[in-house]
Design a protein around this motif. Structure first.
Motif, mmCIF file in Angstrom:
data_model
loop_
_atom_site.group_PDB
_atom_site.id
_atom_site.type_symbol
_atom_site.label_atom_id
_atom_site.label_comp_id
_atom_site.label_asym_id
_atom_site.label_seq_id
_atom_site.Cartn_x
_atom_site.Cartn_y
_atom_site.Cartn_z
ATOM 1 N N PRO A 68 36.357 -10.583 12.017
ATOM 2 C CA PRO A 68 34.952 -10.218 12.222
ATOM 3 C C PRO A 68 34.415 -10.757 13.545
ATOM 4 O O PRO A 68 34.910 -11.757 14.070
ATOM 5 N N ALA A 69 33.410 -10.085 14.040
ATOM 6 C CA ALA A 69 32.757 -10.510 15.282
ATOM 7 C C ALA A 69 32.373 -11.984 15.202
ATOM 8 O O ALA A 69 31.960 -12.477 14.154
ATOM 9 N N ARG A 70 32.567 -12.678 16.314
ATOM 10 C CA ARG A 70 32.195 -14.075 16.520
ATOM 11 C C ARG A 70 33.038 -15.091 15.743
ATOM 12 O O ARG A 70 32.753 -16.288 15.779
ATOM 13 N N ALA A 71 34.056 -14.640 15.023
ATOM 14 C CA ALA A 71 34.900 -15.574 14.262
ATOM 15 C C ALA A 71 35.897 -16.266 15.193
ATOM 16 O O ALA A 71 36.525 -15.628 16.038
ATOM 17 N N GLU A 72 36.016 -17.589 15.023
ATOM 18 C CA GLU A 72 37.065 -18.326 15.732
ATOM 19 C C GLU A 72 38.401 -17.822 15.199
ATOM 20 O O GLU A 72 38.592 -17.724 13.982
ATOM 21 N N HIS A 73 39.328 -17.506 16.113
ATOM 22 C CA HIS A 73 40.645 -17.044 15.678
ATOM 23 C C HIS A 73 41.681 -17.312 16.755
ATOM 24 O O HIS A 73 41.370 -17.313 17.935
ATOM 25 N N ARG A 74 42.927 -17.552 16.307
ATOM 26 C CA ARG A 74 44.039 -17.843 17.206
ATOM 27 C C ARG A 74 45.346 -17.466 16.528
ATOM 28 O O ARG A 74 45.544 -17.735 15.341
ATOM 29 N N PHE A 75 46.236 -16.895 17.309
ATOM 30 C CA PHE A 75 47.617 -16.736 16.853
ATOM 31 C C PHE A 75 48.324 -18.066 17.074
ATOM 32 O O PHE A 75 48.054 -18.772 18.061
ATOM 33 N N HIS A 76 49.216 -18.428 16.163
ATOM 34 C CA HIS A 76 49.987 -19.665 16.322
ATOM 35 C C HIS A 76 51.295 -19.543 15.564
ATOM 36 O O HIS A 76 51.527 -18.573 14.836
ATOM 37 N N ASP A 77 52.154 -20.535 15.757
ATOM 38 C CA ASP A 77 53.491 -20.543 15.133
ATOM 39 C C ASP A 77 54.218 -19.222 15.391
ATOM 40 O O ASP A 77 54.825 -18.651 14.475
ATOM 41 N N LEU A 78 54.155 -18.746 16.629
ATOM 42 C CA LEU A 78 54.802 -17.476 16.976
ATOM 43 C C LEU A 78 56.312 -17.675 17.014
ATOM 44 O O LEU A 78 56.843 -18.333 17.910
ATOM 45 N N GLN A 79 56.988 -17.096 16.030
ATOM 46 C CA GLN A 79 58.438 -17.223 15.918
ATOM 47 C C GLN A 79 59.164 -16.266 16.855
ATOM 48 O O GLN A 79 60.324 -16.484 17.195
ATOM 49 N N GLU A 80 58.493 -15.197 17.250
ATOM 50 C CA GLU A 80 59.037 -14.164 18.132
ATOM 51 C C GLU A 80 57.897 -13.706 19.042
ATOM 52 O O GLU A 80 56.735 -13.997 18.766
ATOM 53 N N GLU A 81 58.250 -12.974 20.093
ATOM 54 C CA GLU A 81 57.205 -12.414 20.950
ATOM 55 C C GLU A 81 56.266 -11.557 20.104
ATOM 56 O O GLU A 81 56.718 -10.741 19.302
ATOM 57 N N LEU A 82 54.970 -11.760 20.302
ATOM 58 C CA LEU A 82 53.942 -10.983 19.624
ATOM 59 C C LEU A 82 53.557 -9.803 20.499
ATOM 60 O O LEU A 82 53.231 -9.992 21.682
ATOM 61 N N VAL A 83 53.601 -8.602 19.938
ATOM 62 C CA VAL A 83 53.068 -7.403 20.584
ATOM 63 C C VAL A 83 52.102 -6.799 19.581
ATOM 64 O O VAL A 83 52.504 -6.388 18.488
ATOM 65 N N ALA A 84 50.817 -6.779 19.945
ATOM 66 C CA ALA A 84 49.786 -6.280 19.035
ATOM 67 C C ALA A 84 48.983 -5.174 19.703
ATOM 68 O O ALA A 84 48.609 -5.294 20.879
ATOM 69 N N LEU A 85 48.723 -4.128 18.949
ATOM 70 C CA LEU A 85 47.777 -3.099 19.347
ATOM 71 C C LEU A 85 46.425 -3.582 18.842
ATOM 72 O O LEU A 85 46.290 -3.941 17.667
ATOM 73 N N VAL A 86 45.428 -3.639 19.736
ATOM 74 C CA VAL A 86 44.138 -4.245 19.399
ATOM 75 C C VAL A 86 43.034 -3.203 19.510
ATOM 76 O O VAL A 86 42.968 -2.461 20.487
ATOM 77 N N PHE A 87 42.176 -3.173 18.492
ATOM 78 C CA PHE A 87 41.029 -2.267 18.448
ATOM 79 C C PHE A 87 39.762 -3.115 18.393
ATOM 80 O O PHE A 87 39.663 -4.007 17.543
ATOM 81 N N PHE A 88 38.806 -2.854 19.270
ATOM 82 C CA PHE A 88 37.492 -3.495 19.225
ATOM 83 C C PHE A 88 36.450 -2.449 18.888
ATOM 84 O O PHE A 88 36.468 -1.350 19.454
ATOM 85 N N ALA A 89 35.508 -2.782 18.007
ATOM 86 C CA ALA A 89 34.413 -1.870 17.686
ATOM 87 C C ALA A 89 33.118 -2.669 17.583
ATOM 88 O O ALA A 89 33.054 -3.604 16.800
ATOM 89 N N PRO A 90 32.109 -2.341 18.397
ATOM 90 C CA PRO A 90 32.161 -1.417 19.529
ATOM 91 C C PRO A 90 33.084 -1.949 20.623
ATOM 92 O O PRO A 90 33.749 -2.966 20.420
ATOM 93 N N ALA A 91 33.125 -1.283 21.771
ATOM 94 C CA ALA A 91 34.033 -1.668 22.859
ATOM 95 C C ALA A 91 33.882 -3.135 23.214
ATOM 96 O O ALA A 91 32.782 -3.687 23.212
ATOM 97 N N GLU A 92 35.022 -3.781 23.528
ATOM 98 C CA GLU A 92 35.034 -5.210 23.865
ATOM 99 C C GLU A 92 34.056 -5.518 24.994
ATOM 100 O O GLU A 92 33.995 -4.806 25.994
ATOM 101 N N GLY A 93 33.278 -6.555 24.788
ATOM 102 C CA GLY A 93 32.345 -7.010 25.792
ATOM 103 C C GLY A 93 31.051 -6.218 25.874
ATOM 104 O O GLY A 93 30.207 -6.491 26.715
ATOM 105 N N SER A 94 30.874 -5.234 24.965
ATOM 106 C CA SER A 94 29.675 -4.395 25.033
ATOM 107 C C SER A 94 28.499 -4.966 24.236
ATOM 108 O O SER A 94 27.368 -4.519 24.399
ATOM 109 N N THR A 95 28.754 -5.960 23.403
ATOM 110 C CA THR A 95 27.712 -6.572 22.577
ATOM 111 C C THR A 95 27.248 -7.862 23.243
ATOM 112 O O THR A 95 28.060 -8.652 23.700
ATOM 113 N N VAL A 96 25.961 -8.073 23.267
ATOM 114 C CA VAL A 96 25.390 -9.276 23.879
ATOM 115 C C VAL A 96 25.708 -10.486 23.023
ATOM 116 O O VAL A 96 25.575 -10.441 21.795
ATOM 117 N N ARG A 97 26.095 -11.550 23.664
ATOM 118 C CA ARG A 97 26.402 -12.788 22.926
ATOM 119 C C ARG A 97 25.143 -13.336 22.416
ATOM 120 O O ARG A 97 24.583 -13.959 21.916
#
Length: 110
Positions: A81-110
């Protein structure tokens, strides 16, 4: 605007860039990109002001959202969800992720 996107070609081009993040689609209501982190890497992300969905193309590890850890593998769909602290960790292999932002990333005022 391009309607059809070839994900294997996008990933190949992204890997050649040496960047961790590449956006390939942006409209006001949505943006999409590819996020790559090497095995064992530290995820430098900060919370985003938009809802976010990760589709895991490659890799295994954990995603911490708030104080909860979630296991992921290829094929996993992860919602942050928007504004949630989040991090990938314990990466056992290279991470390749397709990422979707709604609305577009950076378009919402902080």
């Amino acid at each position: 605007m391009k309607i059809v996107h070839d994900l294997p070609r996008i990933i190949e081009s992204h890997r050649k860039s040496g960047e961790s993040w590449t956006e390939f689609l942006r409209v006001p209501s949505l943006s999409m990109g590819v996020y790559v982190l090497g095995a064992g890497a530290v995820d430098p992300q900060e919370p985003h002001t938009e809802d976010e969905v990760y589709y895991i193309v490659e890799g295994r590890g954990m995603l911490r959202v708030g104080t909860e850890d979630h296991v992921f593998r290829p094929g996993s769909l992860l919602f942050v969800p928007a504004r949630a602290e989040h991090r990938f960790h314990d990466l056992q292999e290279e991470l390749v992720a397709l990422v979707f932002f709604a609305p577009a990333e950076g378009s919402t005022v902080r």
